[in-house]
Design a protein around this motif. Structure first.
Motif, PDB file in Angstrom:
ATOM      1  N   ALA A   1       0.797   3.118  -3.191  1.00 54.36           N
ATOM      2  CA  ALA A   1      -0.384   3.945  -3.427  1.00 54.36           C
ATOM      3  C   ALA A   1      -0.303   5.247  -2.644  1.00 54.36           C
ATOM      4  O   ALA A   1      -0.524   6.332  -3.187  1.00 54.36           O
ATOM      5  N   VAL A   2       0.028   5.138  -1.375  1.00 52.43           N
ATOM      6  CA  VAL A   2       0.070   6.329  -0.539  1.00 52.43           C
ATOM      7  C   VAL A   2       1.128   7.305  -1.026  1.00 52.43           C
ATOM      8  O   VAL A   2       0.888   8.503  -1.141  1.00 52.43           O
TER       9      VAL A   2
ATOM     10  N   LEU B   1       6.298   4.953   7.381  1.00 52.36           N
ATOM     11  CA  LEU B   1       5.040   4.988   6.649  1.00 52.36           C
ATOM     12  C   LEU B   1       4.025   5.876   7.358  1.00 52.36           C
ATOM     13  O   LEU B   1       3.254   6.593   6.716  1.00 52.36           O
ATOM     14  N   LEU B   2       4.019   5.830   8.676  1.00 49.48           N
ATOM     15  CA  LEU B   2       3.110   6.678   9.448  1.00 49.48           C
ATOM     16  C   LEU B   2       3.376   8.135   9.111  1.00 49.48           C
ATOM     17  O   LEU B   2       2.459   8.931   8.922  1.00 49.48           O
TER      18      LEU B   2
ATOM     19  N   SER C   1       7.740   1.083   9.686  1.00 48.19           N
ATOM     20  CA  SER C   1       6.333   1.397   9.955  1.00 48.19           C
ATOM     21  C   SER C   1       6.175   2.850  10.364  1.00 48.19           C
ATOM     22  O   SER C   1       5.259   3.535   9.931  1.00 48.19           O
ATOM     23  N   LEU C   2       7.101   3.336  11.194  1.00 53.36           N
ATOM     24  CA  LEU C   2       7.048   4.728  11.632  1.00 53.36           C
ATOM     25  C   LEU C   2       7.221   5.649  10.431  1.00 53.36           C
ATOM     26  O   LEU C   2       6.585   6.691  10.317  1.00 53.36           O
TER      27      LEU C   2
ATOM     28  N   ILE D   1       0.344   9.221  -4.211  1.00 56.95           N
ATOM     29  CA  ILE D   1      -0.628  10.286  -4.000  1.00 56.95           C
ATOM     30  C   ILE D   1       0.009  11.414  -3.207  1.00 56.95           C
ATOM     31  O   ILE D   1      -0.144  12.596  -3.530  1.00 56.95           O
TER      32      ILE D   1
ATOM     33  N   LEU E   1       0.557  13.349   4.300  1.00 57.91           N
ATOM     34  CA  LEU E   1      -0.499  13.375   3.285  1.00 57.91           C
ATOM     35  C   LEU E   1      -1.732  14.088   3.826  1.00 57.91           C
ATOM     36  O   LEU E   1      -2.255  15.015   3.204  1.00 57.91           O
ATOM     37  N   VAL E   2      -2.187  13.655   5.002  1.00 57.61           N
ATOM     38  CA  VAL E   2      -3.391  14.245   5.569  1.00 57.61           C
ATOM     39  C   VAL E   2      -3.167  15.723   5.866  1.00 57.61           C
ATOM     40  O   VAL E   2      -3.998  16.585   5.570  1.00 57.61           O
TER      41      VAL E   2
ATOM     42  N   LEU F   1       0.822  -1.210   0.000  1.00 58.91           N
ATOM     43  CA  LEU F   1       0.000   0.000   0.000  1.00 58.91           C
ATOM     44  C   LEU F   1       0.853   1.255   0.000  1.00 58.91           C
ATOM     45  O   LEU F   1       0.408   2.330  -0.385  1.00 58.91           O
ATOM     46  N   ALA F   2       2.100   1.108   0.427  1.00 58.41           N
ATOM     47  CA  ALA F   2       2.983   2.279   0.461  1.00 58.41           C
ATOM     48  C   ALA F   2       3.122   2.904  -0.923  1.00 58.41           C
ATOM     49  O   ALA F   2       3.262   4.115  -1.051  1.00 58.41           O
TER      50      ALA F   2
ATOM     51  N   GLY G   1       1.817   9.039   5.832  1.00 60.05           N
ATOM     52  CA  GLY G   1       0.374   9.180   5.965  1.00 60.05           C
ATOM     53  C   GLY G   1       0.001  10.485   6.632  1.00 60.05           C
ATOM     54  O   GLY G   1      -0.905  11.196   6.176  1.00 60.05           O
ATOM     55  N   VAL G   2       0.711  10.821   7.686  1.00 63.52           N
ATOM     56  CA  VAL G   2       0.413  12.055   8.406  1.00 63.52           C
ATOM     57  C   VAL G   2       0.666  13.269   7.517  1.00 63.52           C
ATOM     58  O   VAL G   2      -0.133  14.205   7.457  1.00 63.52           O
TER      59      VAL G   2
ATOM     60  N   SER H   1      12.055   2.805  12.385  1.00 63.74           N
ATOM     61  CA  SER H   1      11.429   1.629  11.786  1.00 63.74           C
ATOM     62  C   SER H   1      10.694   2.003  10.504  1.00 63.74           C
ATOM     63  O   SER H   1      10.310   3.145  10.308  1.00 63.74           O
TER      64      SER H   1
END
Lengths: 245, 316, 290
Positions: free
Chosen positions: B242-243, B284-285, B281-282, B246, B291-292, B239-240, B288-289, B279
């Motif tokens: 896609a994110v 990727l977080l 995951s962090l 965008i 992006l928003v 999914l990374a 996402g943050v 990490s």
């Protein structure tokens, strides 16, 4: 040409259970100035949308300039010569005023004129159109910086840029002042004199009466009158529709 | 600047950047990391052709990207053609899928197209997961050739390939932007109904846009198996992708080719640094943050912050 | 026997469909009625599942009770989320592209946050009815699927009553059809949408509890549900509850049959495939509005 420019036969459109247009038939000859009136919700805009191809009609036939319009998408109809302006102006917001006119010139003119326009020709036509609507000083501005009236004019100019044979002006004058209405009227008359057939949809009776050679009245999706403007306004059904019992 | 001049300039830039990289970067790691950033430049630029220029949002980047990657796997197992050919094949296949997607959903509102792209990505992923020839859910190992054409070192070769592809993508985006097609797409993006009324064949243009966008994404995916050497559906369809595809245009700015480039370099390098230090995951977080945050606060991206009012593009 | 297998597959498909309806009802409200493309809805279902998991694991609270406990928090969360969405997008008329990107970002953040908090292991709850199975003839019904199905029907029934009988409920139905008319009746459509959206998130909390009763949960399974819920809402005709219920059961049966006869790894393709087909062929859905 003896055949009418626009032939509408038995046009019908429903939204779910609601009948917006009921068996509308209409012939418009080349060069005519036709006014279309009717109370709110009578189906005028739906009719425009069905003629221009924005909406698909459910029944009936539409012929324009010898072509069958049924099932044809909107852009094809514009290219064949039927243009419309929108009641609520819909400018291309990320483009400048003059670039708004580029769009129909790039995508329609070739099909109407026969050859791809050069940059020089495009610029010339844009300048001419902007002058006609008195927006030549604002060519490089963005639509959001225009006043309501200017946006209306841009809307009309954009429809005119497609070099149509028939232009449907959908309530282009709503909310304008007396002199502004006169400006738009003069513009449409001039357009008509250069050979463009015009259908004017309006609520402002003064404008409609002075402009139209012929008046059509829609009420609740049905055509109830079609003829000389003076006679139509004296038609009791028309009076009833506008003024109530 | 004319389009042809821009293309030449881009080609020159590719050569110059590659020469500089070869001369100054001592460690192969930088080529590895650079490949990822370049890949994102292609993906972000590709996404923006449909998202920024045309106004249709695509959540299925991973699907198109993976079609390129897995078509390479298939061809590698059958025959082993050189990478440029793989790129062409990947591009054609992804482009066709993009076209098909468009035909299925572009008559509907944008939100349905967007959801359709998500659906597509998962359908493609499910097919790949169930297809043993490409390894199924267990994944597949790809052996990198010992020597690379022209250069010898395969990592350098992959880097050059992706650099050239990035240059190509940017040049293509710019050419689209400054063309009649670009004007039409802008009209579609701004007001589709008005565009149709102005004579723009909106469906046709939207289909061209999806095809181009999908094709570019597939091209970006084609060299992937050789880069990672082990490919499985979970990583291939991450999914990374896609994110990021965008977030990068959104953050960089969606109205021109500059935005995705900026966004990809900015976000791409941050992530390469972050993956090593914190990490994944962090990391990727963080994306996402961002992006928003950008979509809420600065919807015109970094370019929009730099030039507060959206200037009109110069016409063709 | 083939018929036994078939019948079991169909029955468990129906039961599963009931549960899918519970997951989708929130989206039927937010996307179907309010036209808000809340891609993050499945992520909130998973979040609800994890909240219920924590309550169950720490304090031994039954998941259904846990659901009721967390519902008010999700309602408030929904209000906050809608507030941001409305202020940033609806007000400016830019819902389309950016609103979707916003919810996609929220979806992603929620999933990654859960991974950071709980890791990628599967979590499950303990409750008395989870291990038992009901046998009717040769049909086996596991209670852990039956209970969520019953709860789902109860929840949807309650919502339907709410929508048709209460003032607010009818206002929500009205705003989905004509927000201008609503404004003319001096009801603020945004206030109504706020309540409706918060409600949709509250249903996510309950759906999450039902989910973790049915199966163990890990953060990324939300992605499988994106396709399912959108397929169900679109196929069901957007805002229609009865339509959604039919679509959910149809999807449940289709997935169940696919899993039984072709293997469970094909299941995600079923819902997304149905979604694509619906979009391509009949976007108005089975019982849809024109």
């Amino acid at each position: 040409m003896n055949e009418p420019l626009l032939q509408v036969q038995g046009l019908g459109k429903r939204f779910g259970g609601f009948v917006a247009l009921d068996d509308i038939s209409l012939d418009i000859r080349e060069g005519e100035r036709v006014g279309l009136i009717g109370p709110n919700g009578s189906g005028k805009s739906t009719l425009v949308n069905c003629l221009s191809g924005t909406l698909k009609h459910d029944s009936g036939k539409v012929r324009f300039d010898g072509h069958a319009f049924d099932g044809l998408p909107a852009y094809r109809r514009t290219r064949l010569g039927l243009a419309r302006s929108f009641q609520l102006p819909k400018p291309f917001r990320s483009l400048t005023v003059v670039q708004n006119l580029h769009v129909p010139l790039l995508f329609t003119a070739k099909h109407r004129g026969g050859a791809r326009l050069s940059t020089v020709e495009i610029d010339a036509r844009c300048a001419e159109l902007l002058r006609l609507v008195a927006l030549d000083g604002k060519a490089r501005m963005q639509p959001r910086d225009l006043t309501q009236i200017e946006m209306r004019k841009l809307e009309l100019a954009r429809a005119m840029a497609a070099a149509p044979k028939l232009l449907i002006a959908d309530e282009a004058m709503a909310g304008l002042s007396h002199s502004e209405v006169d400006d738009i009227l003069a513009l449409l008359v001039k357009l008509n004199q250069s050979g463009v057939t015009v259908i004017l949809i309006e609520h402002i009776m003064r404008a409609v009466m002075s402009f139209s050679e012929r008046l059509v009245c829609l009420v609740a999706g049905k055509k109830i009158a079609d003829g000389q403007p003076q006679e139509v306004v004296r038609n009791p059904e028309v009076e009833r529709a506008y003024l109530g019992e | 600047m004319k389009n042809s001049a821009f293309c030449l300039l881009t080609a020159a830039a590719v050569i110059v950047i590659f020469a500089v990289a070869m001369l100054t970067l001592a460690n192969d790691y930088f080529f590895f990391a650079g490949y990822v950033v370049l890949q994102y430049i292609v993906l972000a630029t590709a996404w923006n052709v449909l998202g920024g220029y045309t106004g249709y949002i695509n959540f299925g980047t991973a699907g198109f990207f993976a079609i390129g990657a897995y078509s390479s796997v298939v061809l590698h197992k059958l025959w082993g053609p050189p990478i440029p050919l793989l790129i062409v094949v990947g591009g054609v296949l992804s482009g066709l899928v993009g076209l098909g997607m468009g035909v299925l959903t572009l008559r509907l509102r944008g939100v349905f197209f967007a959801i359709g792209t998500l659906a597509l990505a998962i359908v493609v992923q499910t097919f790949v997961t169930n297809w043993d020839f490409v390894g199924g859910s267990r994944g597949v190992y790809i052996i990198r050739p010992a020597t690379a054409p022209l250069l010898g070192n395969y990592i350098h070769y992959l880097f050059l390939v992706m650099l050239a592809l990035a240059g190509f993508a940017i040049a293509l985006a710019r050419c689209v932007e400054h063309s009649t097609l670009g004007f039409g797409l802008a009209a579609v993006r701004d007001d589709e109904q008005a565009a149709e009324a102005a004579g723009v064949p909106t469906l046709k243009l939207k289909l061209i846009s999806t095809t181009l966008s999908g094709a570019l994404m597939g091209m970006a995916g084609a060299p992937l198996p050789y880069y990672v050497t082990y490919l499985d559906p979970t990583s291939g369809f991450n999914l990374a992708y896609a994110v990021n595809s965008i977030a990068m245009p959104l953050i960089g700015g969606m109205t021109s080719w500059v935005g995705p480039l900026l966004g990809a370099i900015f976000l791409g390098t941050i992530q390469q640094a972050a993956t090593v230090t914190i990490s994944s995951s962090l990391n990727l977080l963080l994306v996402g943050v961002l992006l928003v945050l950008f979509v809420v606060v600065a919807p015109n991206g970094l370019i929009g912050l730099w030039r507060p009012r959206r200037r009109a593009r110069e016409g063709s | 026997m083939f018929t036994e297998l078939l019948l079991n597959a169909i029955v468990s498909g129906i039961v599963l469909g009931g549960f899918y309806a519970a997951v989708s009802v929130g989206l039927a409200i937010s996307f179907g009625m309010l036209d808000i493309g809340n891609l993050a809805h499945p992520a909130f279902v998973i979040l609800g599942a994890f909240c219920v998991y924590v309550l169950n694991q720490r304090w031994g609270i039954d998941p259904l009770i846990g659901a009721i406990l967390i519902t008010p928090f999700f309602f408030v969360l929904g209000a906050g989320l809608y507030g941001i969405y409305h202020y940033s997008f609806e007000r400016r008329g830019e819902e389309g592209l950016r609103g979707l990107a916003f919810f996609f970002g929220i979806l992603f953040i929620t999933e990654v946050a859960l991974i950071l908090g709980f890791g990628v292991d599967y979590r499950f709850v303990q409750a008395s009815y989870i291990d038992a199975t009901l046998h009717i003839g040769f049909v086996d019904l596991a209670w852990r699927t039956l209970v969520p199905c019953i709860a789902a029907f109860a929840m949807i029934g309650a919502l339907q009553l709410f929508m048709s009988r209460t003032y607010i409920g009818r206002a929500i139905l009205a705003v989905s059809q004509d927000s201008l008319a609503l404004r003319l009746m001096s009801i603020n459509p945004s206030r109504v949408k706020l309540i409706a959206f918060s409600l949709s998130l509250a249903t996510a909390a309950i759906a999450g509890a039902l989910l973790i009763i049915i199966q163990p949960v890990e953060p990324s399974i939300g992605r499988d549900y994106i396709g399912r819920v959108f397929a169900i809402v679109v196929l069901g005709g957007m805002g229609s509850f009865p339509g959604m219920l039919c679509a959910a059961i149809l999807l449940g049966v289709a997935e169940s049959l696919t899993a039984t006869f072709y293997g469970p790894s094909w299941a995600p393709a079923v819902s997304f495939g149905i979604l694509l087909l619906t979009l391509a062929l009949r976007p108005a859905g089975i019982l849809g509005r024109a």
